[in-house]
Scaffold this motif. Structure first.
Motif, PDB file in Angstrom:
ATOM      1  N   LEU A 108       7.438  11.061  -2.266  1.00 24.37           N
ATOM      2  CA  LEU A 108       7.601  11.092  -3.733  1.00 24.37           C
ATOM      3  C   LEU A 108       7.315   9.710  -4.322  1.00 24.37           C
ATOM      4  CD1 LEU A 108       8.430  12.889  -6.129  1.00 24.37           C
ATOM      5  CD2 LEU A 108      10.753  12.027  -5.844  1.00 24.37           C
ATOM      6  N   HIS A 109       7.834   8.675  -3.653  1.00 15.90           N
ATOM      7  CA  HIS A 109       7.613   7.305  -4.129  1.00 15.90           C
ATOM      8  C   HIS A 109       6.120   6.960  -4.091  1.00 15.90           C
ATOM      9  CE1 HIS A 109       7.328   2.918  -3.822  1.00 15.90           C
ATOM     10  NE2 HIS A 109       8.362   2.936  -4.646  1.00 15.90           N
ATOM     11  N   GLY A 110       5.461   7.352  -2.999  1.00 13.98           N
ATOM     12  CA  GLY A 110       4.029   7.096  -2.850  1.00 13.98           C
ATOM     13  C   GLY A 110       3.229   7.764  -3.950  1.00 13.98           C
ATOM     14  N   PHE A 111       3.653   8.986  -4.319  1.00 10.36           N
ATOM     15  CA  PHE A 111       2.939   9.700  -5.384  1.00 10.36           C
ATOM     16  C   PHE A 111       3.223   9.073  -6.736  1.00 10.36           C
ATOM     17  CE2 PHE A 111       2.991  12.902  -8.748  1.00 10.36           C
ATOM     18  CZ  PHE A 111       1.673  13.325  -8.699  1.00 10.36           C
ATOM     19  N   LEU A 112       4.510   8.819  -7.011  1.00  9.22           N
ATOM     20  CA  LEU A 112       4.907   8.324  -8.344  1.00  9.22           C
ATOM     21  C   LEU A 112       4.383   6.923  -8.637  1.00  9.22           C
ATOM     22  CD1 LEU A 112       8.586   9.583  -8.663  1.00  9.22           C
ATOM     23  CD2 LEU A 112       6.596  10.398  -9.909  1.00  9.22           C
ATOM     24  N   TYR A 113       4.198   6.128  -7.606  1.00  7.92           N
ATOM     25  CA  TYR A 113       3.749   4.755  -7.841  1.00  7.92           C
ATOM     26  C   TYR A 113       2.300   4.548  -7.379  1.00  7.92           C
ATOM     27  CZ  TYR A 113       8.384   3.526  -9.401  1.00  7.92           C
ATOM     28  OH  TYR A 113       9.538   3.459 -10.121  1.00  7.92           O
ATOM     29  N   ASN A 114       2.071   4.517  -6.067  1.00  7.52           N
ATOM     30  CA  ASN A 114       0.739   4.157  -5.558  1.00  7.52           C
ATOM     31  C   ASN A 114      -0.356   5.102  -6.043  1.00  7.52           C
ATOM     32  OD1 ASN A 114       2.407   2.437  -4.287  1.00  7.52           O
ATOM     33  ND2 ASN A 114       1.702   2.833  -2.212  1.00  7.52           N
ATOM     34  N   PHE A 115      -0.136   6.404  -5.882  1.00  6.07           N
ATOM     35  CA  PHE A 115      -1.164   7.375  -6.245  1.00  6.07           C
ATOM     36  C   PHE A 115      -1.461   7.339  -7.746  1.00  6.07           C
ATOM     37  CE2 PHE A 115      -2.542  11.713  -7.379  1.00  6.07           C
ATOM     38  CZ  PHE A 115      -3.667  11.790  -6.582  1.00  6.07           C
ATOM     39  N   ILE A 116      -0.399   7.296  -8.543  1.00  7.11           N
ATOM     40  CA  ILE A 116      -0.564   7.269 -10.010  1.00  7.11           C
ATOM     41  C   ILE A 116      -1.331   6.014 -10.428  1.00  7.11           C
ATOM     42  CG2 ILE A 116       0.711   6.991 -12.207  1.00  7.11           C
ATOM     43  CD1 ILE A 116       1.134   9.782 -11.396  1.00  7.11           C
ATOM     44  N   ILE A 117      -1.005   4.876  -9.815  1.00  6.32           N
ATOM     45  CA  ILE A 117      -1.681   3.614 -10.182  1.00  6.32           C
ATOM     46  C   ILE A 117      -3.171   3.690  -9.816  1.00  6.32           C
ATOM     47  CG2 ILE A 117      -1.875   1.153  -9.562  1.00  6.32           C
ATOM     48  CD1 ILE A 117       1.162   1.008  -9.635  1.00  6.32           C
ATOM     49  N   ILE A 118      -3.472   4.193  -8.624  1.00  6.54           N
ATOM     50  CA  ILE A 118      -4.885   4.282  -8.201  1.00  6.54           C
ATOM     51  C   ILE A 118      -5.655   5.204  -9.154  1.00  6.54           C
ATOM     52  CG2 ILE A 118      -6.444   5.071  -6.363  1.00  6.54           C
ATOM     53  CD1 ILE A 118      -4.164   4.231  -4.381  1.00  6.54           C
ATOM     54  N   VAL A 119      -5.092   6.390  -9.401  1.00  4.03           N
ATOM     55  CA  VAL A 119      -5.766   7.355 -10.294  1.00  4.03           C
ATOM     56  C   VAL A 119      -5.891   6.768 -11.703  1.00  4.03           C
ATOM     57  CG1 VAL A 119      -5.535   9.631 -11.385  1.00  4.03           C
ATOM     58  CG2 VAL A 119      -5.067   9.378  -8.953  1.00  4.03           C
ATOM     59  N   GLY A 120      -4.821   6.147 -12.183  1.00  3.64           N
ATOM     60  CA  GLY A 120      -4.821   5.582 -13.542  1.00  3.64           C
ATOM     61  C   GLY A 120      -5.861   4.491 -13.715  1.00  3.64           C
ATOM     62  N   GLN A 142      -7.857 -10.149  -7.829  1.00  5.46           N
ATOM     63  CA  GLN A 142      -6.405  -9.904  -7.750  1.00  5.46           C
ATOM     64  C   GLN A 142      -6.047  -8.524  -8.296  1.00  5.46           C
ATOM     65  OE1 GLN A 142      -3.862 -11.527  -6.415  1.00  5.46           O
ATOM     66  NE2 GLN A 142      -5.140 -13.167  -5.612  1.00  5.46           N
ATOM     67  N   GLN A 143      -6.738  -8.120  -9.354  1.00  6.48           N
ATOM     68  CA  GLN A 143      -6.465  -6.798  -9.946  1.00  6.48           C
ATOM     69  C   GLN A 143      -6.888  -5.697  -8.973  1.00  6.48           C
ATOM     70  OE1 GLN A 143      -4.811  -6.482 -12.693  1.00  6.48           O
ATOM     71  NE2 GLN A 143      -4.894  -8.615 -13.311  1.00  6.48           N
ATOM     72  N   LEU A 144      -8.046  -5.884  -8.338  1.00  2.47           N
ATOM     73  CA  LEU A 144      -8.517  -4.883  -7.368  1.00  2.47           C
ATOM     74  C   LEU A 144      -7.588  -4.840  -6.161  1.00  2.47           C
ATOM     75  CD1 LEU A 144     -12.373  -5.457  -7.415  1.00  2.47           C
ATOM     76  CD2 LEU A 144     -11.165  -3.453  -8.226  1.00  2.47           C
ATOM     77  N   TYR A 145      -7.188  -6.040  -5.714  1.00  2.91           N
ATOM     78  CA  TYR A 145      -6.315  -6.147  -4.558  1.00  2.91           C
ATOM     79  C   TYR A 145      -4.997  -5.408  -4.809  1.00  2.91           C
ATOM     80  CZ  TYR A 145      -3.389  -8.414  -1.016  1.00  2.91           C
ATOM     81  OH  TYR A 145      -2.533  -8.661   0.015  1.00  2.91           O
ATOM     82  N   ALA A 146      -4.460  -5.590  -6.038  1.00  2.00           N
ATOM     83  CA  ALA A 146      -3.178  -4.952  -6.366  1.00  2.00           C
ATOM     84  C   ALA A 146      -3.312  -3.441  -6.516  1.00  2.00           C
ATOM     85  CB  ALA A 146      -2.628  -5.563  -7.648  1.00  2.00           C
ATOM     86  N   THR A 147      -4.547  -2.970  -6.715  1.00  2.00           N
ATOM     87  CA  THR A 147      -4.762  -1.523  -6.885  1.00  2.00           C
ATOM     88  C   THR A 147      -5.023  -0.833  -5.548  1.00  2.00           C
ATOM     89  OG1 THR A 147      -5.765  -2.095  -9.001  1.00  2.00           O
ATOM     90  CG2 THR A 147      -6.070   0.166  -8.276  1.00  2.00           C
ATOM     91  N   MET A 148      -5.479  -1.585  -4.568  1.00  2.00           N
ATOM     92  CA  MET A 148      -5.795  -0.973  -3.268  1.00  2.00           C
ATOM     93  C   MET A 148      -4.509  -0.745  -2.473  1.00  2.00           C
ATOM     94  SD  MET A 148      -9.285  -2.840  -2.260  1.00  2.00           S
ATOM     95  CE  MET A 148     -10.692  -2.755  -3.325  1.00  2.00           C
ATOM     96  N   LEU A 149      -3.790   0.289  -2.870  1.00  2.00           N
ATOM     97  CA  LEU A 149      -2.486   0.574  -2.285  1.00  2.00           C
ATOM     98  C   LEU A 149      -2.594   1.728  -1.290  1.00  2.00           C
ATOM     99  CD1 LEU A 149      -0.701   0.504  -5.732  1.00  2.00           C
ATOM    100  CD2 LEU A 149      -0.382  -1.214  -3.961  1.00  2.00           C
ATOM    101  N   PRO A 150      -1.750   1.739  -0.273  1.00  2.00           N
ATOM    102  CA  PRO A 150      -1.777   2.869   0.667  1.00  2.00           C
ATOM    103  C   PRO A 150      -1.246   4.145  -0.008  1.00  2.00           C
ATOM    104  CG  PRO A 150       0.047   1.400   1.149  1.00  2.00           C
ATOM    105  CD  PRO A 150      -0.733   0.749   0.071  1.00  2.00           C
ATOM    106  N   ILE A 151      -1.946   5.256   0.195  1.00  2.00           N
ATOM    107  CA  ILE A 151      -1.465   6.517  -0.392  1.00  2.00           C
ATOM    108  C   ILE A 151      -0.463   7.136   0.586  1.00  2.00           C
ATOM    109  CG2 ILE A 151      -2.134   8.794  -1.287  1.00  2.00           C
ATOM    110  CD1 ILE A 151      -4.871   7.572  -1.920  1.00  2.00           C
ATOM    111  N   GLU A 152       0.797   6.985   0.259  1.00  2.00           N
ATOM    112  CA  GLU A 152       1.840   7.525   1.129  1.00  2.00           C
ATOM    113  C   GLU A 152       2.150   8.963   0.714  1.00  2.00           C
ATOM    114  OE1 GLU A 152       5.005   4.866   0.243  1.00  2.00           O
ATOM    115  OE2 GLU A 152       3.907   3.132   0.990  1.00  2.00           O
TER     116      GLU A 152
END
Lengths: 214, 212
Positions: free
Chosen positions: B135-147, B122-132
């Motif tokens: 600004l929203h894609g960077f602030l949320y999805n990208f930051i979460i993946i990198v973090g 579930q943790q991996l699934y929630a991290t596999m987000l599309p990189i949009e």
């Protein structure tokens, strides 16, 4: 040797295998195993709790008997315990009973106060923690301050810049919570998950056996 | 300024214990120790009474005696529970191993698939987000993946944190620091709200000084 060491390890392996397999097989027997395991685990825990209560009483009675330092407070502890049992016996456990009131106005009140006491100590702790020695400590400090301001109405009130379209403190605090904080927590959660997974495997395979004692 | 003192004796008992606990701000003292001992004793008394009525009687004795034909199997875990108590008798301590073995084995088997499901997948699934590319894609999805990736690399101690590996681990430290800061800030506010609750209790419920 077999009865004291090998048989318990065989039981661990067999039970581990049965409970793992039942999860993956959707069958009424699997469900039966699951339901009965839950019942059995509760009954074993009920008797296990007795061990804890006995240990608690033994510690305090020993302290009183040997008159170790602060032994008087052990008497108070045991007296409080006894009062609770007597209250339950004479007045039951209803919502306005002596038993419930004693718990609500002593233990619950004390616990809430002890936790609130931490508000004072956390301030002095934060002073020591937040003496910004490095850029990373500054990041911690900033995140904490933004989070504190973002949780109260003043955070929005002082965000005068939001009129120019710049996000307010509340918005930034929400972003910190949902994005970098979420990433950090998820990394920790994954580490914990993988660690737990390995520990359960070690127990089932008999590699980890410290719980059996000497 | 008018006071409307509470006539409920329990409220004054709670006020006494509240002030006793706050006396710790001055230094450790007998009043605080008294409150500490009372809460331990009352808490344990509460637990014991609930254990007896809800657990021992409610979950074991009543089902066993009222529906013996279909619940007789509860005798087996009861015997295992009694085996646990043999830990108190040095000569028979080894008997407790059977109950422990059952609990640990079944508990581990029960936890294993659930840990894989909730703790890892579930943790991996929630991290596999599309990189949009927004600004929203960077602030949320990208930051979460990198973090998450850098945080995991920081916790990987089998390789020395040097070179590119060390640099990524360093990014992980930044994320962890922000995460700890957020948790700290949140905890401070939670504790402050508890403090406000206690002050309100004394001023409003006991002294009747506030009308809020």
């Amino acid at each position: 040797m077999f009865w004291k060491k090998q048989l318990p390890l065989i039981i661990v392996f067999m039970m581990g295998l049965i409970m793992t397999v039942q999860y993956f097989i959707p069958h009424h027997v699997s469900k039966w195993v699951y339901v009965n395991y839950v019942d059995w685990a509760i009954v074993i825990a009920i008797f296990g709790a007795f061990l804890g209560y006995f240990s608690f009483l033994r510690v305090h009675i020993t302290r009183i008997r040997k008159k170790t330092s602060n032994w008087v407070f052990s008497i108070i502890t045991l007296a409080s315990l006894l009062i609770m049992i007597v209250f339950a016996l004479i007045d039951g456990k209803g919502s306005d009973s002596l038993f419930q009131n004693m718990f609500l106005y002593t233990s619950a009140a004390i616990n809430a106060t002890v936790f609130s006491l931490l508000a004072f100590y956390i301030s002095s702790a934060s002073y020591r923690a937040f003496r910004a020695h490095s850029a990373q400590a500054v990041a911690l400090l900033l995140a904490a301050v933004i989070m504190m301001l973002g949780r109260v109405p003043i955070g929005d009130k002082i965000s005068f810049w939001s009129a120019w379209g710049i996000p307010s403190i509340n918005t930034v605090s929400q972003w910190i919570l949902n994005s970098p904080n979420m990433a950090a927590k998820r990394a920790i959660a994954l580490g914990v998950g993988l660690g737990s997974l390995l520990m359960t495997l070690k127990i089932i395979l008999g590699i980890e056996r410290t719980y059996l004692g000497n | 300024m008018t006071f409307n003192l509470s006539s409920n004796i329990w409220v004054w008992i709670a006020v006494f214990f509240t002030l006793s606990v706050y006396s710790f701000l001055w230094k450790d003292n007998p009043l605080f120790k008294f409150a500490e001992s009372v809460t331990v004793g009352v808490g344990m008394g509460y637990a014991m009474v609930q254990w007896f009525t809800l657990s021992l009687v409610g979950r074991f004795w009543t089902p066993l005696t009222t529906d013996f034909s279909s619940r007789f199997h509860l005798i087996i875990p009861a015997i295992m529970g009694l085996m646990l108590i043999t830990r108190l008798i040095p000569r028979f301590t080894w008997l407790s191993r059977y109950a422990l073995a059952f609990t640990m084995g079944a508990g581990s088997g029960f936890a294993l698939p659930r840990v894989i499901q909730a703790g890892v997948l579930q943790q991996l699934y929630a991290t596999m987000l599309p990189i949009e590319f927004s600004l929203h894609g960077f602030l949320y999805n990208f930051i979460i993946i990198v973090g998450v990736l850098s945080g995991l690399i920081y916790f990987f101690f089998s390789k020395e944190h040097k070179g590119w590996f060390g640099s990524i681990a360093n990014v992980g430290i930044w994320f962890l620091m922000v995460g700890f800061g957020a948790t700290f800030g949140y905890t401070v506010m939670a504790r402050l709200s508890l403090f406000i609750g206690r002050v309100l209790f004394v001023l409003r419920d006991a002294l009747g000084f506030l009308k809020i």
